[in-house]
Design an enzyme around this catalytic site. Structure first.
Site, mmCIF file in Angstrom:
data_model
loop_
_atom_site.group_PDB
_atom_site.id
_atom_site.type_symbol
_atom_site.label_atom_id
_atom_site.label_comp_id
_atom_site.label_asym_id
_atom_site.label_seq_id
_atom_site.Cartn_x
_atom_site.Cartn_y
_atom_site.Cartn_z
ATOM 1 N N HIS A 227 -0.053 -0.215 -13.545
ATOM 2 C CA HIS A 227 0.711 -1.427 -13.815
ATOM 3 C C HIS A 227 2.191 -1.057 -13.892
ATOM 4 O O HIS A 227 2.542 -0.062 -14.537
ATOM 5 C CB HIS A 227 0.246 -2.067 -15.135
ATOM 6 N N LEU B 269 -4.700 -7.141 -6.838
ATOM 7 C CA LEU B 269 -4.295 -8.270 -7.682
ATOM 8 C C LEU B 269 -5.422 -9.164 -8.183
ATOM 9 O O LEU B 269 -5.163 -10.081 -8.954
ATOM 10 C CB LEU B 269 -3.248 -9.119 -6.937
ATOM 11 N N ASN C 111 1.683 2.972 -2.591
ATOM 12 C CA ASN C 111 0.997 3.895 -3.508
ATOM 13 C C ASN C 111 -0.261 4.458 -2.863
ATOM 14 O O ASN C 111 -0.551 5.647 -3.007
ATOM 15 C CB ASN C 111 0.627 3.193 -4.818
ATOM 16 N N ASN D 231 -6.280 1.563 -13.013
ATOM 17 C CA ASN D 231 -5.256 0.689 -12.438
ATOM 18 C C ASN D 231 -3.886 1.241 -12.773
ATOM 19 O O ASN D 231 -3.718 1.911 -13.797
ATOM 20 C CB ASN D 231 -5.404 -0.713 -13.049
ATOM 21 N N GLY E 215 0.791 -1.236 0.000
ATOM 22 C CA GLY E 215 0.000 0.000 0.000
ATOM 23 C C GLY E 215 0.816 1.275 0.000
ATOM 24 O O GLY E 215 0.322 2.328 0.392
HETATM 25 C C1 GAR Z 1 2.964 -1.367 -7.578
HETATM 26 O O1 GAR Z 1 4.240 -1.326 -8.162
HETATM 27 C C2 GAR Z 1 1.907 -1.562 -8.646
HETATM 28 O O2 GAR Z 1 2.230 -0.980 -9.867
HETATM 29 C C3 GAR Z 1 1.896 -3.067 -8.761
HETATM 30 O O3 GAR Z 1 2.006 -3.532 -7.453
HETATM 31 C C4 GAR Z 1 2.815 -2.619 -6.702
HETATM 32 C C5 GAR Z 1 2.125 -2.333 -5.415
HETATM 33 O O4 GAR Z 1 2.963 -1.632 -4.539
HETATM 34 N N1 GAR Z 1 0.695 -3.540 -9.409
HETATM 35 C C6 GAR Z 1 0.657 -4.626 -10.161
HETATM 36 O O5 GAR Z 1 1.621 -5.343 -10.348
HETATM 37 C C7 GAR Z 1 -0.705 -4.917 -10.776
HETATM 38 N N2 GAR Z 1 -0.605 -5.908 -11.812
HETATM 39 P P1 GAR Z 1 2.381 -0.903 -3.269
HETATM 40 O O6 GAR Z 1 1.449 -1.900 -2.570
HETATM 41 O O7 GAR Z 1 3.561 -0.583 -2.417
HETATM 42 O O8 GAR Z 1 1.649 0.299 -3.744
#
Ligand code: GAR
Length: 191
Positions: free
Chosen positions: A104, A85, A14, A102, A12
């Site tokens: 990516h 996810l 982001n 979303n 989390g």
């Molecule tokens: C982020 O890098 C996001 O882009 C990726 O998961 C990470 C979550 O980080 N998302 C994916 O891979 C979706 N297919 P966070 O929980 O520290 O924000």
């Protein structure tokens, strides 16, 4: 006030960055964070940041209308997937047309699709000797990572990078751009 709901499955970082970015805003607010993981670190972050956070299981997500109904009750202007996810069910997409986005951690259409998330993406970028990678922010449709692209940003990959250093570079791009893209989308959208 434009309202955002964030869906996150893991750390989390982001989600926290977005919450902080809009912390002082008078026009945009993160009103809730939803997670499908009971022990997700994002829950601790929300407690510290005093943002309401809710856990839902698979049944509530795709086996019934309960999550859709809960979200309709909040009626957010935007649902933001930040490291979420699970595939979004059609009922949710239909209830919020063009209101789910979303992020990516790669330059779609490369390195997207089922099973491509987090460090797996960065390892594949490394294994394929890609000279660059980046982020893609896109609308969500019924297929993983295939909705219309809103924004992309790139970063260089050098031979000494491993999957973890690539992840750090990509996270920096995410922190820099994701809140601004959300802001632009919400403020251009009828205000
Ligand atoms: C982020 O890098 C996001 O882009 C990726 O998961 C990470 C979550 O980080 N998302 C994916 O891979 C979706 N297919 P966070 O929980 O520290 O924000």
């Amino acid at each position: 006030m434009k309202q955002i709901v964030i869906l996150a499955s893991g750390s989390g970082s982001n989600a926290e960055n977005i919450i902080s970015y809009f912390g002082e805003s008078k026009v945009i607010k993160v009103v809730a964070v939803l997670t499908n993981k009971k022990n997700a670190k994002v829950l601790e972050r929300c407690e510290r940041l005093e943002i309401p956070a809710y856990y839902f299981n698979k049944m509530a997500f795709s086996g019934s209308e309960s999550l859709v109904q809960m979200l309709q009750g909040i009626n957010p202007d935007l649902i933001v997937l930040a490291g979420f996810l699970w595939k979004i069910p059609s009922a949710l997409i239909n209830a919020f047309p063009n209101r789910i986005i979303n992020i990516h951690p790669a330059l779609l259409p490369k390195y997207g699709g089922k099973g491509m998330y987090g460090i797996r993406v960065h390892q594949a970028v490394k294994d394929n000797l890609e000279p660059e990678t980046g982020i893609t922010i896109h609308f969500v449709n019924e297929n993983y990572d295939e909705g219309a692209v809103l924004f992309q940003a790139k970063t260089e990959v050098v031979p000494t990078d491993d999957a973890n250093t690539i992840a750090q570079k990509v996270h920096q791009l995410e922190y820099e751009h994701f809140p601004k893209v959300i802001e632009k989308l919400l403020l251009e959208d009828g205000e």
